[in-house]
Design a protein around this motif. Structure first.
Motif, PDB file in Angstrom:
ATOM      1  N   ASP A 186      50.440  47.396  41.383  1.00 45.54           N
ATOM      2  CA  ASP A 186      48.853  47.284  41.626  1.00 45.54           C
ATOM      3  C   ASP A 186      48.162  46.368  41.648  1.00 45.54           C
ATOM      4  N   VAL A 187      48.584  45.510  41.537  1.00 44.95           N
ATOM      5  CA  VAL A 187      47.273  44.530  41.084  1.00 44.95           C
ATOM      6  C   VAL A 187      48.222  43.196  42.025  1.00 44.95           C
ATOM      7  N   SER A 188      47.169  42.035  42.154  1.00 45.67           N
ATOM      8  CA  SER A 188      47.703  40.750  42.760  1.00 45.67           C
ATOM      9  C   SER A 188      47.734  39.944  41.549  1.00 45.67           C
ATOM     10  N   LEU A 189      49.418  39.216  42.666  1.00 52.31           N
ATOM     11  CA  LEU A 189      49.724  38.279  41.609  1.00 52.31           C
ATOM     12  C   LEU A 189      49.037  37.177  41.568  1.00 52.31           C
ATOM     13  N   LEU A 190      47.871  36.717  42.267  1.00 53.64           N
ATOM     14  CA  LEU A 190      47.229  35.486  41.987  1.00 53.64           C
ATOM     15  C   LEU A 190      46.028  35.818  40.553  1.00 53.64           C
ATOM     16  N   HIS A 191      46.120  37.191  40.764  1.00 53.05           N
ATOM     17  CA  HIS A 191      44.545  37.810  40.013  1.00 53.05           C
ATOM     18  C   HIS A 191      45.723  37.899  38.855  1.00 53.05           C
ATOM     19  N   ALA A 192      46.709  38.410  38.532  1.00 55.97           N
ATOM     20  CA  ALA A 192      47.139  38.165  37.380  1.00 55.97           C
ATOM     21  C   ALA A 192      48.248  36.716  37.551  1.00 55.97           C
ATOM     22  N   LEU A 193      47.822  36.240  37.463  1.00 59.56           N
ATOM     23  CA  LEU A 193      48.108  34.578  37.893  1.00 59.56           C
ATOM     24  C   LEU A 193      46.532  33.599  36.738  1.00 59.56           C
ATOM     25  N   ARG A 194      45.410  34.248  37.041  1.00 55.43           N
ATOM     26  CA  ARG A 194      44.255  33.846  36.588  1.00 55.43           C
ATOM     27  C   ARG A 194      44.126  34.249  35.354  1.00 55.43           C
ATOM     28  N   TYR A 195      43.868  35.980  34.752  1.00 59.21           N
ATOM     29  CA  TYR A 195      43.642  36.353  33.648  1.00 59.21           C
ATOM     30  C   TYR A 195      45.006  35.776  32.523  1.00 59.21           C
ATOM     31  N   VAL A 196      46.319  35.423  33.157  1.00 60.95           N
ATOM     32  CA  VAL A 196      46.973  34.609  31.787  1.00 60.95           C
ATOM     33  C   VAL A 196      46.535  33.303  32.018  1.00 60.95           C
ATOM     34  N   HIS A 197      46.262  32.681  32.615  1.00 57.61           N
ATOM     35  CA  HIS A 197      45.799  31.271  32.956  1.00 57.61           C
ATOM     36  C   HIS A 197      44.680  31.553  31.927  1.00 57.61           C
ATOM     37  N   ALA A 198      43.958  31.951  32.161  1.00 55.95           N
ATOM     38  CA  ALA A 198      42.783  32.121  31.557  1.00 55.95           C
ATOM     39  C   ALA A 198      42.797  32.928  29.974  1.00 55.95           C
ATOM     40  N   GLY A 199      43.367  33.489  29.645  1.00 59.87           N
ATOM     41  CA  GLY A 199      43.873  34.172  28.032  1.00 59.87           C
ATOM     42  C   GLY A 199      44.865  32.897  27.813  1.00 59.87           C
ATOM     43  N   GLY A 200      44.485  31.905  27.770  1.00 60.96           N
ATOM     44  CA  GLY A 200      45.889  30.204  27.263  1.00 60.96           C
ATOM     45  C   GLY A 200      46.857  30.582  27.828  1.00 60.96           C
ATOM     46  N   GLY A 201      48.166  31.806  28.457  1.00 59.38           N
ATOM     47  CA  GLY A 201      49.599  31.163  28.396  1.00 59.38           C
ATOM     48  C   GLY A 201      49.729  32.733  28.086  1.00 59.38           C
ATOM     49  N   LEU A 202      51.204  33.282  29.270  1.00 56.60           N
ATOM     50  CA  LEU A 202      51.553  34.590  28.547  1.00 56.60           C
ATOM     51  C   LEU A 202      51.559  34.459  26.501  1.00 56.60           C
ATOM     52  N   GLU A 203      52.227  33.562  26.279  1.00 51.78           N
ATOM     53  CA  GLU A 203      53.229  33.140  24.234  1.00 51.78           C
ATOM     54  C   GLU A 203      51.933  33.616  24.500  1.00 51.78           C
ATOM     55  N   HIS A 204      50.412  33.138  24.584  1.00 53.10           N
ATOM     56  CA  HIS A 204      48.909  33.203  23.367  1.00 53.10           C
ATOM     57  C   HIS A 204      48.832  34.761  23.494  1.00 53.10           C
ATOM     58  N   MET A 205      49.264  35.033  25.143  1.00 51.61           N
ATOM     59  CA  MET A 205      48.542  36.483  25.207  1.00 51.61           C
ATOM     60  C   MET A 205      49.481  37.330  24.462  1.00 51.61           C
ATOM     61  N   LEU A 206      50.889  37.343  24.441  1.00 50.02           N
ATOM     62  CA  LEU A 206      51.249  38.530  23.195  1.00 50.02           C
ATOM     63  C   LEU A 206      51.495  37.938  21.802  1.00 50.02           C
ATOM     64  N   ALA A 207      50.542  36.974  21.442  1.00 52.30           N
ATOM     65  CA  ALA A 207      51.416  37.081  19.954  1.00 52.30           C
ATOM     66  C   ALA A 207      50.311  37.352  18.937  1.00 52.30           C
ATOM     67  N   VAL A 208      50.496  38.031  18.353  1.00 48.06           N
ATOM     68  CA  VAL A 208      50.398  37.904  16.874  1.00 48.06           C
ATOM     69  C   VAL A 208      49.591  36.849  16.177  1.00 48.06           C
TER      70      VAL A 208
END
Length: 464
Positions: A186-208
């Motif tokens: 349901d979500v554009s790949l570009l949109h997903a990539l932008r949010y993950v980059h904005a959040g510091g990368g996937l590892e940073h977004m998922l880590a505690v």
């Protein structure tokens, strides 16, 4: 804060009207007020905080909306300190649980990569995804290399092109549900990539530890907004649903018409999410690209439930209370208990498709039944329960972030923060770095306040 009808203000009384008393709006209002500007904050809800909303279960304050802050979230941490709010670590001791394909295993780290997970496949897909993330311009994703190509396909369809395995797709499905309140398709790949980059990368977004889930605000995140609003006093008006915004360029004014009355100022800062701008009658109307943004940047939908027990029994079993599941009403849990002695509180993120349409009792039963399957018979006997369905919220529903389909980023993204005459935009969606977080909301409020302050220039400040 006030909830009485707005006094009819003359054109010289106000410098800026701010729509929305969330973190972006209250940040902008605070900065402008500190500069001696006369501001008025109009909030449609009967509370402040926006998507930061606190509730209570078994006497413990819990975050029904935005929850965590990271060490790298310097702007929101600075804001918290300014109103004497402190952080508390997210509990992370012990083993995490993974329930997938009917198999229950323990794991540690930011993401499970063992047991029923095809670790080699997951690593391959994550490497490809992370490489694309690095190519994205978070300030203007639509100008990134291959932007149109990346925006023409959904995140889920991209996983198809990589022939991602079942377990990898299940993990990416959890990521999509948590971040955008939707499935990968349901979500554009570009949109997903932008949010993950904005959040510091996937590892940073998922880590505690060291990541985006590292800390919570003691007493709840909404407390920051409440204290900011208390300082602003009667500059903040609740229950003021904005119905129309009329600009008079000849007179250099903007009039905001609300359910409680009208107010006029030289400039407006609106923090409404793009999708919620459709509820406002703009005169003159928004330009075509901005109208397309409002139509296509729809909000995702995510629900949260909290279940309280006499004590956090899972801790005695060496479990962290953190879990991921590939099916059922909820798909992820965290331990938000105040301490080892109790009460024990598990926070669950629920799939709106399997949750929102049921009665409160049915929702409760579904969550407890799944927790019992995951944590054993002790989970059958809670002492309290509370939930919140953001997709059915009575005002400005949806969240946590926009769930936009392919083509909407490149077609309409450039209008995201582009001022409409005397109306300037803020809100977490409009941020570049840290978009989708409380930190992004604060940064966007700062940006909008600075832009309007510069436009006001050396003109005499209106007197409160």
């Amino acid at each position: 804060m006030a909830s009485a009808p707005i006094r009819h203000l003359g054109h010289d009384d106000l410098d800026v009207i701010i729509i929305g008393a969330g973190f972006a709006g209250l940040t902008a209002a605070t900065l402008l007020a500190e500069q001696g500007r006369s501001v008025l904050v109009l909030e449609g809800r009967n509370r402040v905080g926006g998507r930061a909303y606190s509730g209570e279960v078994a006497g413990v304050t819990v975050d029904l909306g935005a929850t965590w802050v990271a060490e790298r979230h310097e702007a929101v941490l600075e804001l918290a300190r300014s109103v004497d709010c402190v952080t508390t670590p997210q509990y992370h001791s012990g083993a995490n649980l993974l329930s997938m394909h009917g198999e229950r295993v323990v794991w540690s780290g930011a993401m499970p990569l063992s047991g029923p997970i095809d670790a080699e496949d997951a690593a391959r897909v994550l490497e490809e995804f992370s490489a694309l993330v690095e190519t994205i311009d978070v300030e203007a994703a639509w100008d990134s290399p291959r932007a149109r190509e990346l925006d023409a396909i959904s995140f889920g369809a991209w996983l198809d092109t990589l022939e991602a395995g079942v377990s990898t797709r299940a993990l990416m499905g959890v990521v999509a549900r948590v971040q955008w309140g939707c499935g990968p398709g349901d979500v554009s790949l570009l949109h997903a990539l932008r949010y993950v980059h904005a959040g510091g990368g996937l590892e940073h977004m998922l880590a505690v530890e060291g990541g985006q889930q590292q800390d919570r605000i003691a007493g709840g995140t909404q407390q920051i907004a409440t204290r900011l609003a208390d300082r602003l006093g009667d500059r903040v008006v609740l229950g003021a649903v904005v119905e129309a915004i009329e600009q008079d360029e000849e007179r250099g004014t903007v009039t905001v018409r609300t359910s409680l009355g009208d107010a006029t100022a030289p400039y407006v800062i609106s923090t409404t999410a793009p999708a919620h701008r459709t509820a406002i009658d703009f005169r003159p109307e928004l330009p075509p690209q901005a109208q397309g943004l409002a139509r296509t940047w729809t909000m995702g939908s995510l629900s949260k439930a909290f279940v309280a027990y006499d004590r956090p029994f899972w801790r005695q079993e060496g479990l962290s209370g953190e879990s991921i599941t590939d099916g059922g009403t909820f798909f992820i849990t965290f331990d938000v208990s105040p301490g080892d002695d109790g009460p024990g509180v598990l926070m669950t993120f629920c799939d709106d498709r399997l949750y929102d349409a049921f009665t409160s009792d049915d929702r409760r039963d579904r969550v407890i039944r799944q927790l019992t399957e995951l944590y054993g018979p002790q989970a059958e006997q809670p002492v309290d329960y509370v939930d919140h369905c953001w997709g059915t919220d009575s005002f400005a529903p949806g969240g946590p972030n926009p769930s936009i389909a392919p083509f909407a980023m490149t077609s309409y993204g450039p209008a995201l923060a582009q001022p409409h005459w005397r109306i300037h935009w803020a809100g977490s969606e409009t941020a570049g770095a840290w978009a989708g977080t409380l930190n992004g909301a604060v940064l966007s409020g700062r940006r909008a306040a600075e832009a309007v302050s510069e436009l006001l220039g050396a003109a005499p400040a209106a007197q409160d």
